[in-house]
Design an enzyme around this catalytic site. Structure first.
Site, PDB file in Angstrom:
ATOM      1  N   GLU A 163     -40.976  11.365   2.241  1.00  0.00           N
ATOM      2  CA  GLU A 163     -40.662  11.652   3.646  1.00  0.00           C
ATOM      3  C   GLU A 163     -40.007  13.020   3.828  1.00  0.00           C
ATOM      4  OE1 GLU A 163     -38.489   8.529   5.540  1.00  0.00           O
ATOM      5  OE2 GLU A 163     -40.040   7.038   5.205  1.00  0.00           O
ATOM      6  N   GLU A 362     -44.072   2.235   1.832  1.00  0.00           N
ATOM      7  CA  GLU A 362     -42.970   1.566   2.517  1.00  0.00           C
ATOM      8  C   GLU A 362     -43.498   0.920   3.789  1.00  0.00           C
ATOM      9  OE1 GLU A 362     -39.347   3.789   3.238  1.00  0.00           O
ATOM     10  OE2 GLU A 362     -39.552   4.864   1.342  1.00  0.00           O
TER      11      GLU A 362
END
Length: 471
Positions: A163, A362
């Site tokens: 991320e 995720e």
């Protein structure tokens, strides 16, 4: 293969990150990281003990094996392996990951390692400012080389950066203490550019060190809807997605900014400082896959007023405003709403743009889980969330989109950066409070048994579709 079964070899797993589970922040020669600072609120747990995986790692792997996991998406703590600014690796840190990875392999679980998951070594921030300085690029590449060489043959799948959008936006993660919000935003884009350069250099080095290994970025995909079908809203949504997602993935895969983002950054005097030979580095490597983190979608409308610099940096723009989506159900910790179809929409767009295989790294449901008097934890809300997202994955695969695997967040409860242990995602409960770590005992939730059956059947059965579990 039935309609609910996934392809043979599908990688069922689960995810964690080092700083959110390990603890042992001052053990084994580990150096300080930006994530060690915490919120500064004594009533919220920090990562000094976290889930105490540092002392429970073997028990945790045994639970993974009991669940039947095929792959474990885990993280290395950079500052555990490289504790200071000298560049010398820490033998104790490598030994910790040696024993963890060797035991995973012994249990038939593939280690899928993230090199950088928000944990910026504080020593490098103190030395020259971390990612704001180009020196960070070579330090990251050196760290990656150490890992690639040491774990060659044992780790066959790597994540460069988790991320990047979040990793470069949060001052508490980067060490950037710039008070002016506009300057802080400019810093974010400069840091992000350096991260992308470091990522490509690391990919190139892995090709030389271990050609058989695979590597790719993990992106927090931004599924953006227009508020209405009004053309101005639709255009605002397109621009928001380019600015929050595709500029990062375009740099990772194509080695260049999308035209709109390049124009936007130059117009706002935020285009990063570059060097002439950077383009060669950015263009000469390409990832093998894209990791996808997804929790919820967002909704935008055309810009109405002045830019709000107090919101998250990646939402700051003079081309769109974040707004509510009234069609989605909101939860305790998910104020944007639950949107399983958004996973399908987002991954489909990524595949159409890059034509690379993907793996969900995720996807999860946060809740303040409670232990019942009999020691059970009934988290049917989490089962329902995961089930609906897995159903969308199966539809994608049937449509021909290459999805390698599914790793929900998270395997065990992790310490949240801002909410401590109030906000729980795990399939396994960690018995501790914000202020009392107790023994960090592990307790299997209903979702643990449910997901175990999903893995055993390589997909959803009639029972798992109804949300039932056996335990």
């Amino acid at each position: 293969m039935t309609k609910t079964q996934f392809p043979k070899g599908f990688l069922w797993g689960a995810s964690t990150s080092a700083f959110q589970i390990e603890g042992g922040f001052d053990e084994g020669g580990k150096g300080p990281a930006t994530t060690d600072i915490g919120t500064g609120n004594p009533d919220i747990a920090d990562n000094k003990i976290a889930s105490d995986h540092y002392h429970h790692w073997k028990e945790d792997v045994d639970l993974m094996a009991e669940m039947g996991m095929k792959i474990y998406r885990m993280g290395f703590s950079w500052s555990r392996i490289m504790p200071d600014a000298t560049g010398r690796p820490n033998k104790e840190g490598l030994k910790f990951y040696d024993q963890l990875i060797d035991y995973l392999l012994e249990k038939g679980i593939e280690p899928f390692v993230t090199l950088y998951h928000f944990e910026c070594p504080q020593a490098l921030v103190d030395a020259y400012g971390g990612w704001l300085d180009r020196r960070m690029i070579e330090d990251y590449v050196h760290y990656a080389e150490i890992c690639f060489e040491h774990f060659k043959g044992r780790v066959k799948r790597w994540v460069t950066v988790n991320e990047q959008l979040i990793a470069t936006a949060a001052g508490m993660l980067t060490g950037d203490k710039e008070p002016d919000p506009r300057k802080r935003l400019k810093n974010m884009y400069q840091m992000s550019y350096h991260v992308s350069l470091a990522e490509h250099k690391a990919i190139s080095r892995l090709r030389e060190i271990d050609p058989e290994a695979k590597i790719g970025p993990v992106c927090a995909i931004q599924v953006v809807y227009p508020k209405t079908c009004k053309p101005e809203h639709v255009l605002a949504a397109e621009k928001a997605q380019e600015l929050m997602e595709f500029y990062l993935l375009d740099l990772s895969v194509r080695g260049e900014y999308p035209p709109y983002v390049k124009s936007y950054l130059k117009k706002n005097k935020m285009f990063p400082k570059t060097k002439p030979d950077d383009e060669v580095e950015l263009k000469k490597s390409k990832p093998d896959f894209i990791g996808v983190n997804y929790y919820f979608s967002i909704c935008v409308e055309e810009k109405k007023g002045a830019v709000n610099y107090q919101q998250p940096p990646f939402w700051i723009s003079d081309d769109f405003d974040i707004c509510e989506n009234d069609y989605l159900k909101k939860t305790e910790w998910m104020d944007k709403g639950i949107d399983p179809v958004g996973l399908h929409i987002g991954m489909q767009k990524i595949y159409h743009r890059y034509r690379l295989p993907m793996i969900v790294t995720e996807n999860g449901m946060a809740y303040s889980d409670k232990v019942e008097k009999d020691g059970t934890i009934h988290d049917e809300y989490r089962i329902d969330y995961l089930k609906k997202h897995i159903e969308q994955l199966k539809i994608m695969i049937d449509e021909g989109i290459p999805v390698l695997g599914y790793c929900p967040w998270s395997f065990i409860d992790v310490v949240s950066s801002h909410q401590g242990f109030q906000k729980r995602y795990g399939l396994v409960y960690v018995d501790r409070t914000e202020t009392d770590p107790k023994q960090c005992a592990r307790i299997k939730k209903d979702s643990f048994y449910w997901y175990k059956e999903v893995i055993r059947n390589n997909g959803l059965t009639k029972e798992s579709i109804r949300g039932k579990q056996n335990g």
